[in-house]
Design a protein around this motif. Sequence first.
Motif, short mmCIF file in Angstrom:
data_model
loop_
_atom_site.label_atom_id
_atom_site.label_comp_id
_atom_site.label_asym_id
_atom_site.label_seq_id
_atom_site.Cartn_x
_atom_site.Cartn_y
_atom_site.Cartn_z
N LEU A 133 14.28 34.55 30.28
CA LEU A 133 14.75 34.07 31.43
C LEU A 133 13.42 34.29 32.31
CD1 LEU A 133 18.43 35.37 31.83
CD2 LEU A 133 17.73 33.30 31.17
N GLU A 134 12.68 35.30 32.15
CA GLU A 134 11.60 35.24 33.25
C GLU A 134 10.57 34.25 32.73
OE1 GLU A 134 10.68 39.27 32.21
OE2 GLU A 134 12.14 40.13 33.80
N ASP A 135 10.57 33.97 31.43
CA ASP A 135 9.54 33.04 30.94
C ASP A 135 10.13 31.35 31.47
OD1 ASP A 135 7.69 31.88 29.63
OD2 ASP A 135 8.91 31.32 27.73
N TYR A 136 11.32 31.28 31.44
CA TYR A 136 11.99 29.91 32.00
C TYR A 136 11.73 29.73 33.33
CZ TYR A 136 14.58 30.09 27.33
OH TYR A 136 14.85 30.06 26.39
N LEU A 137 12.08 30.82 34.06
CA LEU A 137 11.92 31.10 35.67
C LEU A 137 10.55 30.51 35.96
CD1 LEU A 137 12.97 31.76 38.30
CD2 LEU A 137 12.10 34.00 37.99
N ASN A 138 9.44 31.28 35.24
CA ASN A 138 8.05 30.82 35.80
C ASN A 138 7.82 29.60 35.44
OD1 ASN A 138 7.42 33.68 36.66
ND2 ASN A 138 7.05 34.31 34.46
N THR A 139 8.10 28.89 34.33
CA THR A 139 8.18 27.47 33.85
C THR A 139 8.58 26.75 35.13
OG1 THR A 139 8.15 28.10 31.61
CG2 THR A 139 8.25 25.78 32.43
N ALA A 140 9.86 27.09 35.38
CA ALA A 140 10.47 26.42 36.65
C ALA A 140 9.84 26.31 38.00
CB ALA A 140 11.83 26.78 36.69
N THR A 194 6.65 26.88 38.38
CA THR A 194 5.27 26.03 38.34
C THR A 194 5.68 24.62 38.57
OG1 THR A 194 4.49 27.88 36.85
CG2 THR A 194 3.44 25.67 36.87
N LEU A 195 6.56 24.37 37.73
CA LEU A 195 6.94 22.77 37.61
C LEU A 195 7.41 22.38 39.16
CD1 LEU A 195 8.40 22.15 34.24
CD2 LEU A 195 6.03 21.54 35.05
N TYR A 196 8.37 23.10 39.75
CA TYR A 196 9.33 22.47 40.78
C TYR A 196 8.96 23.34 42.06
CZ TYR A 196 11.28 20.45 36.47
OH TYR A 196 11.56 19.97 35.30
#
Lengths: 686, 686
Positions: free
Chosen positions: B603-610, B612-614
């Motif tokens: 979840l932390e990984d997805y959050l960081n991606t989100a 960065t992107l948004y």
Amino acid sequence: MIKQVLLGILCGTAMLVTGILIGHFAITQSSSSSSPSWVKEVAKDVDESLIEKFLSEVDNLQIQENLRVLTKVPHMATTAGDEETVKFMLKRWQDAETGLDQAWREEYMVYLSFPDPKNPNKVTVVSPSDTVLHSAREKEKPYYPDQEDTEVVQPYAAYSPAGHAKGKLVYANQGKPSDYQLLNQTVDLRGTIAITRYGGAGRAAKAINAAPYGVLGVLVYTDPLDINDGLMSDINETYPHSWYLPPSGVERGSFNSHFGDLLTPYLAAKDETYRIPVENITGNPPIPIQPIGFEDAYALICQLAGEAAPAAWQGAFNCTYNFGGPGFKHTSLFNNSDVKIDVFNHEQVKNSSNVMGVIRGSVEPDRYVIYGNHRDSWVHGAIDPSSGTSVMLELSRVLGAMVKQGKWRPRRSIIFGSWGAEEFGLIGSAEYTEQYFTKLSERTVAYINVDIAVFANATLRASGMPSVQNVLFTAAKQVSAPGMDSMSVYDNWIRYSNRTSPAHGPIPRVGYLSGAGSDYAAFVHYLGITSMDLSYTYDRSKTNARIYPAYHTAYDTFDYASKFIDPGFVSHQAIARTAGNVLIRLADSLVLPLNCSDYAESLEDYLNTALTLYEHQLKAKNISMEPLKLAVANFRRAAAHLDHVIHGSDLANEIPLKARRINDQLMLLDRAFLDPLAFPNKYAYR
Amino acid sequence: MIKQVLLGILCGTAMLVTGILIGHFAITQSSSSSSPSWVKEVAKDVDESLIEKFLSEVDNLQIQENLRVLTKVPHMATTAGDEETVKFMLKRWQDAETGLDQAWREEYMVYLSFPDPKNPNKVTVVSPSDTVLHSAREKEKPYYPDQEDTEVVQPYAAYSPAGHAKGKLVYANQGKPSDYQLLNQTVDLRGTIAITRYGGAGRAAKAINAAPYGVLGVLVYTDPLDINDGLMSDINETYPHSWYLPPSGVERGSFNSHFGDLLTPYLAAKDETYRIPVENITGNPPIPIQPIGFEDAYALICQLAGEAAPAAWQGAFNCTYNFGGPGFKHTSLFNNSDVKIDVFNHEQVKNSSNVMGVIRGSVEPDRYVIYGNHRDSWVHGAIDPSSGTSVMLELSRVLGAMVKQGKWRPRRSIIFGSWGAEEFGLIGSAEYTEQYFTKLSERTVAYINVDIAVFANATLRASGMPSVQNVLFTAAKQVSAPGMDSMSVYDNWIRYSNRTSPAHGPIPRVGYLSGAGSDYAAFVHYLGITSMDLSYTYDRSKTNARIYPAYHTAYDTFDYASKFIDPGFVSHQAIARTAGNVLIRLADSLVLPLNCSDYAESLEDYLNTALTLYEHQLKAKNISMEPLKLAVANFRRAAAHLDHVIHGSDLANEIPLKARRINDQLMLLDRAFLDPLAFPNKYAYR
């Protein structure tokens, strides 16, 4: 020598026996074969002596004092009075000697609708020359200081749009679709104002049904026929002389068709929650609607022209209820006048609190029995909801004391919920079920709702899923009927409402929780949790009142409750004892006291009704009801099998996961009837 | 006298000691204090020696023989060949010595689409004078008797509408929305036929994206660039000389966008189930579509006129891929000709079976570990799906034998599912999840899917929810990599696919199950059950093939599998061992081997991606991501707490309901992410 030998043998035997006794009893078995300490704990079951103790400690005077405190000031949701009740609940549930393990407030930002105290809503009769010929009362007539409290909210229809509507008056009975349809056959409804009486259709529906006919605004009042058994005079008939509604009394209410916060469907209304645009809200009245007292309704309806309405439309006024010309009779002072409705309601997102309290379970803390009631009222709310809150506080006091004294801890966890903003659409309980959706679905054994604890003092009324019937009966048999030491609540109940069960013979009738009348709705329709709703209620041979007459008015006060609803608070006490007994049994039983064979009986009953009503017609359309019959028969067989397993087991001595498995089946029974996508557009109905 | 006294004391002491010993050891404690027999049973945990025994007994030659039987004849869903495999599975699972506790078939009436053997679908090039200048092959070229079996179904697009489309040909790359958009800038697409290559867009999407531009029909083929690393000749390059696709090979497939039976969304497709009208089905191609081999595609594409398509559109043919005039070059024999597609598919509701088998759990029979794969193929389906079915049969044989010999019974129940009609849209598994919706939601610990067990023999590939990573690693470390006694599947895996975890350092990469490529879809998206999908797969440094080249063609045979995919069946064996090891651990562990801290890491990984992107863009629109950050941080804290509770407990010796409580939290973790009404129009995605 023989003596010595005998003595030796005797001594030796004595030593041997002593040794055996020491060896057997005095030396602890090594851990590999001795019983772990939790073996007894895990077999914990209901303790009947504890239930007796509970019943004896529930005190009617404590309930009375709870009610006195709760009703000191009006406590409409999110007002200062509401905040006082939050603090009171917290203080009680955090009490060191009689409180719960934990208590806290849970806050939501919810969309509410209020009138404007500086610019009250108005209903007037206006002549063609714009003279005001009649003004409806803006506040109810005071009989005691309670009604004069500045915090008494003006009677209004929450979620009615603000706006001004003016037109000729018509009488539309209860505002059902069929009522407007019939009326429209005689009167052109375009541009009119409709006056309707409470009952027959939901509050919002009276306006929603009217709008397609071109009606511009709607009035709603309570006819003395429906609430007062025809009585109208406050000189000697109505409150303060009896429980009946005074002429100026007005039922307030939420006029939205849905439940839960309107801006956050399916999501808990927290600060950060996504909110839909206000214009996407559905279920609100499309035209202004305002409630008035029957005193004002009388002044309007009896002046109406037009044809006489049908017999079923006539109320208790001493005049013929006419459809309206539209408008008033030529002979009336109001001849040619319009009725004007001015609504100044405004919507506001405000902070509303639930107060939550918990007693942690000892063996199965991850199984919850939830007991709840709302805390907010329209005015003082002595009956609605404070009768229920007073009962909840009393039973939580008795249970809390037992816990604090170390005398008891339930097998399962007990959660108490004091819900906020119920009057605006069951908001606090709905947001709670949305916030803890997964946890509650997976862990909740049952929900007990006691909102209005006492409508009247004649008999128990209970509604619930079919599986709760048995535990209700067990509990009701152990409680004395109010004022009748020799008769149980159960024996009294069966005299008022009964049916003959194929399995049990004559028994009291338990209603089904099909509606959304109180906070059980989200638990039943959204979560599929086994629920029940309990109260003491009317002797229907003595009154035809739709509901207790002071409902949602400024007269629902401590004075009213203690003089006319339950003098001595003995019916409150009976409800506290019955509901508390059910609560303890659900929390403490090794095997959950939920009966799936009773569920099968209900399904068979519904099936037979459906067959009688529809089988012939459906067959004509080549639709078979055989699969439904088969499904019900399969349910019956599975229920019989589960009963057989339960009765054939010695669950206190078998592997503890067996009782858990059976309990999970019983707990999840109602969840099996959910269809999450059954009604994608019908909020929270699954 | 002293002697006598001493003797007396001695004898007395001896008697006392004897007595103590008898009392302590020889007399059974009364039942109130001795340990019940189930105390040991309830603490049952994984037995590592049993896992060793399992691993040693999984036999590669048994898997080979399973595959030989399963692939004797084509077994497309609901055909006679399919019925043979049903009977074979039943016979094996009902075997007295190596079978399961129970096995049965579960039937559904499902909506399928077939070509007409008497009236095959045709693709032709037709001159202006209606002369047929070219006909695409109707069947794939036979190299062995397998391809000549009369039951080999003609290549077709299931759920393509029947119909006839004729028009000038254009080349539309992969049929993505952007492809048609670009093409349409140069060529007027109205009235054309588009030829597309597999990849980049879903099968149905290639037609759905085309229709709005006025395209009348679509062809689809597999470009040698995408499947054959550019190779094209069956004289020395492709099958039967290697694993590469022969020129006439055609990928069949379901061309509907949804999964589950199309007539009974959300309901199990039983006889009596309500079916929606056929015209209400969504997700099917609106225009005829037909797959062809690259041999025919070559004949068409290399003759196209018009501008050269962009570099990214070029495939492996030795010509420039032009857009099309539309239509063919002036210099071509096909000059001025149309391409004509004649599709004679018909839809049919047919009886499809799942085969189900169960090993009943000893301690927690109401907790399920489900292991499944589909049984139906397009043709012989040696790899897809029979490699997986052969593996399932082998591991169920070894487990079944241990159960029948009384050597083992899992703590939890194991359910094996051999799903029907997967190739038409995951139908058997989807109907199963719809039929047992409630039970499976409440009781399923995990689902293991092994469909194509071996794509290639280089390395393990695993996808799953983040919580399964740890048990996958444990299992993979205990299994030897195929043909490498000194290296584990784990150590081999990490060489091919890895990442650095903040918590664990360098580890193999487990993919996420976000798609609907096999039968895990209904378990993941509809039920929210912790799932995983395992296979052996490619060395990506050696091939760029989209998938193994014989996929969904008549060349996916036992010969192909045993010669080119897994000679010796050692990769099959490694998958059987790894998946079986995971299965036993999930079924037998006292505490479920699911790790919620690994979930937090994902979840932390997805959050960081989100972020960065948004985050920047959202901030500009005044939308804060802080609540999401807080939610992930809360999840991490709760996960750490649960880990702490698990590690701080002695669950084998504590009250058994404590382990159950923790396991329920782990089991239900993925269910917490479901939102039943998130996508009311997106079938089964919750």
